[in-house]
Design a protein around this motif. Structure first.
Motif, PDB file in Angstrom:
ATOM      1  N   GLY A 118       0.781  -1.230   0.000  1.00 21.37           N
ATOM      2  CA  GLY A 118       0.000   0.000   0.000  1.00 21.37           C
ATOM      3  C   GLY A 118       0.812   1.279   0.000  1.00 21.37           C
ATOM      4  N   ALA A 119       2.128   1.195  -0.220  1.00 17.78           N
ATOM      5  CA  ALA A 119       2.963   2.394  -0.221  1.00 17.78           C
ATOM      6  C   ALA A 119       2.484   3.367  -1.292  1.00 17.78           C
ATOM      7  N   GLU A 120       2.549   4.656  -0.976  1.00 15.02           N
ATOM      8  CA  GLU A 120       2.049   5.702  -1.874  1.00 15.02           C
ATOM      9  C   GLU A 120       3.224   6.486  -2.449  1.00 15.02           C
ATOM     10  N   LEU A 121       3.265   6.594  -3.785  1.00 13.63           N
ATOM     11  CA  LEU A 121       4.267   7.424  -4.446  1.00 13.63           C
ATOM     12  C   LEU A 121       3.785   8.867  -4.383  1.00 13.63           C
ATOM     13  N   ILE A 122       4.395   9.676  -3.513  1.00 10.94           N
ATOM     14  CA  ILE A 122       3.906  11.034  -3.275  1.00 10.94           C
ATOM     15  C   ILE A 122       4.677  12.081  -4.064  1.00 10.94           C
ATOM     16  N   LYS A 123       5.802  11.684  -4.668  1.00 10.03           N
ATOM     17  CA  LYS A 123       6.574  12.623  -5.484  1.00 10.03           C
ATOM     18  C   LYS A 123       7.389  11.834  -6.493  1.00 10.03           C
ATOM     19  N   PHE A 124       7.450  12.341  -7.733  1.00 11.31           N
ATOM     20  CA  PHE A 124       8.276  11.711  -8.751  1.00 11.31           C
ATOM     21  C   PHE A 124       8.754  12.799  -9.701  1.00 11.31           C
ATOM     22  N   THR A 125       9.761  13.545  -9.265  1.00 14.61           N
ATOM     23  CA  THR A 125      10.372  14.565 -10.117  1.00 14.61           C
ATOM     24  C   THR A 125      11.875  14.288 -10.144  1.00 14.61           C
ATOM     25  N   ASN A 126      12.687  15.145  -9.535  1.00 14.19           N
ATOM     26  CA  ASN A 126      14.117  14.851  -9.512  1.00 14.19           C
ATOM     27  C   ASN A 126      14.465  13.743  -8.517  1.00 14.19           C
ATOM     28  N   ASN A 127      13.564  13.454  -7.595  1.00 13.65           N
ATOM     29  CA  ASN A 127      13.643  12.270  -6.735  1.00 13.65           C
ATOM     30  C   ASN A 127      12.264  11.620  -6.701  1.00 13.65           C
ATOM     31  N   ALA A 128      12.245  10.349  -6.355  1.00 11.42           N
ATOM     32  CA  ALA A 128      10.972   9.658  -6.154  1.00 11.42           C
ATOM     33  C   ALA A 128      10.816   9.388  -4.665  1.00 11.42           C
ATOM     34  N   VAL A 129       9.636   9.685  -4.131  1.00 14.29           N
ATOM     35  CA  VAL A 129       9.410   9.588  -2.691  1.00 14.29           C
ATOM     36  C   VAL A 129       8.160   8.743  -2.443  1.00 14.29           C
ATOM     37  N   PHE A 130       8.323   7.693  -1.643  1.00 10.45           N
ATOM     38  CA  PHE A 130       7.204   6.851  -1.219  1.00 10.45           C
ATOM     39  C   PHE A 130       6.905   7.103   0.253  1.00 10.45           C
ATOM     40  N   ARG A 131       5.638   7.066   0.593  1.00  6.82           N
ATOM     41  CA  ARG A 131       5.204   7.041   1.987  1.00  6.82           C
ATOM     42  C   ARG A 131       4.657   5.645   2.268  1.00  6.82           C
ATOM     43  N   LEU A 132       5.251   4.957   3.248  1.00  8.99           N
ATOM     44  CA  LEU A 132       4.761   3.627   3.595  1.00  8.99           C
ATOM     45  C   LEU A 132       3.440   3.727   4.352  1.00  8.99           C
ATOM     46  N   ARG A 133       2.569   2.774   4.104  1.00  9.31           N
ATOM     47  CA  ARG A 133       1.289   2.743   4.817  1.00  9.31           C
ATOM     48  C   ARG A 133       1.407   1.982   6.124  1.00  9.31           C
ATOM     49  N   THR A 134       2.362   1.065   6.194  1.00 11.23           N
ATOM     50  CA  THR A 134       2.448   0.151   7.334  1.00 11.23           C
ATOM     51  C   THR A 134       3.387   0.641   8.428  1.00 11.23           C
ATOM     52  N   ALA A 135       4.063   1.750   8.209  1.00 17.00           N
ATOM     53  CA  ALA A 135       4.991   2.307   9.203  1.00 17.00           C
ATOM     54  C   ALA A 135       5.186   3.783   8.887  1.00 17.00           C
ATOM     55  N   PRO A 136       5.507   4.602   9.893  1.00 18.22           N
ATOM     56  CA  PRO A 136       5.720   6.038   9.662  1.00 18.22           C
ATOM     57  C   PRO A 136       7.089   6.299   9.041  1.00 18.22           C
ATOM     58  N   VAL A 137       7.245   5.847   7.802  1.00 11.17           N
ATOM     59  CA  VAL A 137       8.536   5.883   7.115  1.00 11.17           C
ATOM     60  C   VAL A 137       8.345   6.447   5.714  1.00 11.17           C
ATOM     61  N   VAL A 138       9.315   7.254   5.287  1.00 15.78           N
ATOM     62  CA  VAL A 138       9.364   7.788   3.934  1.00 15.78           C
ATOM     63  C   VAL A 138      10.609   7.248   3.251  1.00 15.78           C
ATOM     64  N   VAL A 139      10.440   6.756   2.022  1.00 19.86           N
ATOM     65  CA  VAL A 139      11.539   6.205   1.235  1.00 19.86           C
ATOM     66  C   VAL A 139      11.843   7.166   0.093  1.00 19.86           C
ATOM     67  N   ARG A 140      13.102   7.549  -0.028  1.00 17.42           N
ATOM     68  CA  ARG A 140      13.507   8.533  -1.036  1.00 17.42           C
ATOM     69  C   ARG A 140      14.517   7.882  -1.979  1.00 17.42           C
ATOM     70  N   ILE A 141      14.170   7.830  -3.263  1.00 12.51           N
ATOM     71  CA  ILE A 141      15.013   7.218  -4.279  1.00 12.51           C
ATOM     72  C   ILE A 141      15.558   8.320  -5.176  1.00 12.51           C
ATOM     73  N   ALA A 142      16.879   8.429  -5.247  1.00  9.56           N
ATOM     74  CA  ALA A 142      17.498   9.468  -6.069  1.00  9.56           C
ATOM     75  C   ALA A 142      17.131   9.253  -7.529  1.00  9.56           C
ATOM     76  N   GLY A 143      16.698  10.337  -8.191  1.00 12.29           N
ATOM     77  CA  GLY A 143      16.146  10.206  -9.534  1.00 12.29           C
ATOM     78  C   GLY A 143      17.057  10.626 -10.662  1.00 12.29           C
ATOM     79  N   SER A 144      18.303  10.966 -10.361  1.00  5.05           N
ATOM     80  CA  SER A 144      19.228  11.389 -11.404  1.00  5.05           C
ATOM     81  C   SER A 144      20.646  11.163 -10.911  1.00  5.05           C
ATOM     82  N   THR A 145      21.604  11.271 -11.833  1.00  5.59           N
ATOM     83  CA  THR A 145      23.005  11.148 -11.426  1.00  5.59           C
ATOM     84  C   THR A 145      23.360  12.211 -10.404  1.00  5.59           C
TER      85      THR A 145
END
Length: 303
Positions: free
Chosen positions: A34-61
């Motif tokens: 159930g994680a929600e993709l809340i941003k997808f521009t120069n980085n991609a950011v997920f908000r987990l539904r099962t824990a108060p955690v945000v995952v940030r994936i670098a979107g460029s070199t």
């Protein structure tokens, strides 16, 4: 699971983002359900539904190159009890998975009132006074990031690419001739209201990809440019100028910083133009008006 490297250019499709999220959660014991993709521009950011955690994936070199710096800055700010987002404890960060840089953060619930320019001014004044900055903080080199993004564009026409390269050269030349009025020091690097979260204990700062040592005028420019260019409902610049004590638009070098900021707003999404088609129409609008040197047409935030 077999190890697959996702290419650094054009690799972050939504499917690949969810694959990376699953791989990260498998390694850390988190649950991606159930994680929600809340941003997808120069980085991609997920908000987990099962824990108060945000995952940030670098979107460029550019973002991948700065992931370790982001971690160091976050730890430095925590050491000063500065109101900022906090890394999720218990893990060595950043994570390098399948060729991508990923960081984990404690979620800040957006339960407070909307932060405004006055709140950002308070945060910047405090940031600009912090002692003992990490030795590894890089000097302000804004064109490096722009040129990195121009090295890995998705579906950028040759004419537009050539124009943006020429624009880099011109803006860089003008930057070299500026005489800044404020003393240099630690800067956030991307200080606009989108990087302030309305936390339950007050506003907190996030997104430290651009943090370094440079002119304080640059931290005052994004909100000023936002008032002039983006279709925002409120004038946060007036509040920022009042509470920080400086109106950067009155400084003679501001037109150069405005051009730089708009160049960054145009180029920030180049590495994901194909991967995230929802931003294409707004990017084309920005590019068209920027290239025409139209300073009055309004832009909308990328969605």
């Amino acid at each position: 699971m077999s190890v697959t490297t996702i290419g650094p250019s054009g690799g972050l499709t939504r499917d690949n983002l969810h694959f990376l999220l699953g791989a990260l959660c498998a390694e850390t014991g988190l649950d991606p359900t159930g994680a929600e993709l809340i941003k997808f521009t120069n980085n991609a950011v997920f908000r987990l539904r099962t824990a108060p955690v945000v995952v940030r994936i670098a979107g460029s070199t550019a973002a991948r190159d700065r992931a370790s710096l982001v971690v160091r800055v976050a730890r430095w700010l925590q050491g000063h009890d500065f109101p900022a987002v906090r890394l999720l404890p218990g893990f060595e960060q950043p994570f390098l998975l399948h060729g991508q840089m990923i960081t984990l953060w404690k979620e800040v619930p957006c339960t407070g009132r909307r932060p405004d320019g006055a709140d950002l001014a308070v945060l910047l004044r405090r940031l600009h006074r912090l002692p003992g900055a990490p030795d590894e903080l890089p000097p302000w080199r804004p064109m490096r990031e722009v040129r990195q993004r121009l090295d890995e564009p998705e579906e950028l026409g040759a004419a537009d690419h050539a124009f943006l390269l020429r624009e880099c050269d011109e803006v860089e030349e003008r930057l070299a001739g500026l005489r800044f009025a404020l003393p240099p020091g630690v800067i956030h690097g991307d200080a606009f209201l989108g990087n302030v979260i309305a936390g339950p204990r007050g506003p907190v700062l996030c997104d430290f990809d651009g943090t370094g040592v440079g002119p304080r005028e640059w931290d005052l420019a994004p909100v000023a440019v936002g008032r002039l260019r983006l279709d925002y409902a409120t004038d946060d610049h007036a509040m920022l100028a009042e509470h920080y004590g400086v109106d950067v638009t009155e400084w003679e070098g501001f037109p150069v910083l405005r051009r730089l900021r708009e160049l960054k707003l145009v180029t920030s999404v180049l590495p994901i133009l194909r991967s995230n088609p929802s931003i294409r129409a707004q990017w084309e609008h920005r590019m068209r008006t920027f290239r025409a040197r139209d300073l009055t047409t309004r832009w909308q935030p990328y969605r």
